[in-house]
Design an enzyme around this catalytic site. Sequence first.
Site: not given
Length: 548
Positions: A217, A352
């Site tokens: 991220e 994820e």
Amino acid sequence: MAGNAEFASKQTHLPSNRFPIGGELLLTFALILLFIGSSAIAQESIALTIDASKTGPKIDRNIFGQFAEHLGHGIYEGIWVGPDSKIPNTRGIRNDVVAALKALHVPNVRWPGGCFADEYHWRNGVGPVDKRNVTLNPNWGGVIEPNTFGTNEFMDFIGQIGAEAYVSVNVGSGTPNEAADWLEYLTTAQPTTLETERAANGHPAPYKIAYLGIGNESWACGGNMTADYYLSQFKIYSRFVRNYNPAQQQGDQQMMKIAVGPGGSEAEWADWTETIMKAYQSRPWSWDMNGLSMHSYTVIKWPPAYASVGFAEAEYSQILNKTLEMDDLIRKHAAIMDKYDPQKKVALVVDEWGAWYAPLPDSNPGFLIQQNSLRDGILTALNLNIFARHADRVRMANIAQMVNVLQAMIMTDKERMIMTPTYHVFKMYLPFQGASSIPVMFNAGTYTNGNITLPRVDAIAARDTKGTLWLAVTNLDPNRPVEIDATIVGMNARSLVGEMMTAAKVDSVNTFDAPNTVIPKPVSATMQGGRLPLRLPPKSVTVVSVEQ
Ligand code: AHR
């Protein structure tokens, strides 16, 4: 995280009639027929046809991957108790957790984060335990990170459960040199200083690192980077962070390098995917990329406010509606990837995914502890079905997370351990690991609650590596049973045999005192008049083999 919070809310989610068991080539023989109309509501029987003579793309077993972050009790207490613990362990790793995970044939484990990865300095976690630095975990509750579970312990853990390593290196606060040293420490067989250090730490043979995540991220907790800035970092890391494992270099199991990808469906995420994929298309020989990560949590509102237990049908249907957005998300980013990589060499890695609810009352909000109900088991089946239908591009996925965190497979409380409904669905889906998709046609019907309309039934079929045909069917409707009227074309089928999981309520959970409230039970159906009638209870997941 931020990206997920910004998801646009959608009231209706019906699958399109383009059924992508593996992309455009397969559309001709893979179709879900929708029957949308008021009379559909009363429908009790659903005709389902499996064409056993046809084959689609392989469902990569890596879509059953998991994610173990240094977060709350995900590692400490969940996996690691230390060699001196009274809890039975092998070199500090819980035996009960290892046994449960071994039974799932976990293909790969992503570690050490998550957001944690971009603040993790691997040197803190190697060498004699009493000499390791004690640090902080600012992302997750600001607690002490003892570093007693480090590189060698992680590799020991995945060795014990039989999984491959998916290691995420620190791009946010680390350097290419630090990451390069880590990979040399892990993988070289040559007598360098780092190899000698690894041997002194108990592992003379080089480790195998199958998957390398370059950052996490990076658009948020990984460093607030723009796509262009991240791309410049990725090129450097991809060039210098090398895998030296001699066996991998000679074989066809090269380490796969995975770039940070999108976190949502809005235009800014499309730009991210465009930027990375465009660069991939024109890359010089000196850097490469084998996967693009994508994160997508099932979360409504930010911070997450929906309860993981003690909810009613409205929240059940809203969460399932939300989770089905995974299909659109994959479709959008896969379309961009197709532009720059029509041969589909780069995998879309959903590393994820899962439900993210409000933390349990009285728990540390930084530890992301939530319960896991029948709803999560159903949500799991729906997502695995979506990944299987996109098997041509989605070749890896990692549920968040493995133990005690978010949509956990396993929960522990001191010496006790329970397996969640999510765990049971992963186990029921074992035959789909590495299986070949088979087209399945059915009338999905509809289930409506308030202003939300969902498909009533979802299904996938596949042939496993031994040749057995399998069918997975989910009845999303929490009120009405449904009879699946199955026809198997191209095969003399006589019965269906397998397991079905349901429970009294949509929010039924397994607890430490009642660990078997939501578990699969045997189910079967025998041929009647050329058809196989399989009765699905409301809110249930069923996986059966087709027997001749
Ligand atoms: O899984 C919890 C967190 O969610 C991860 O650390 C991060 O990557 C994501 O935002």
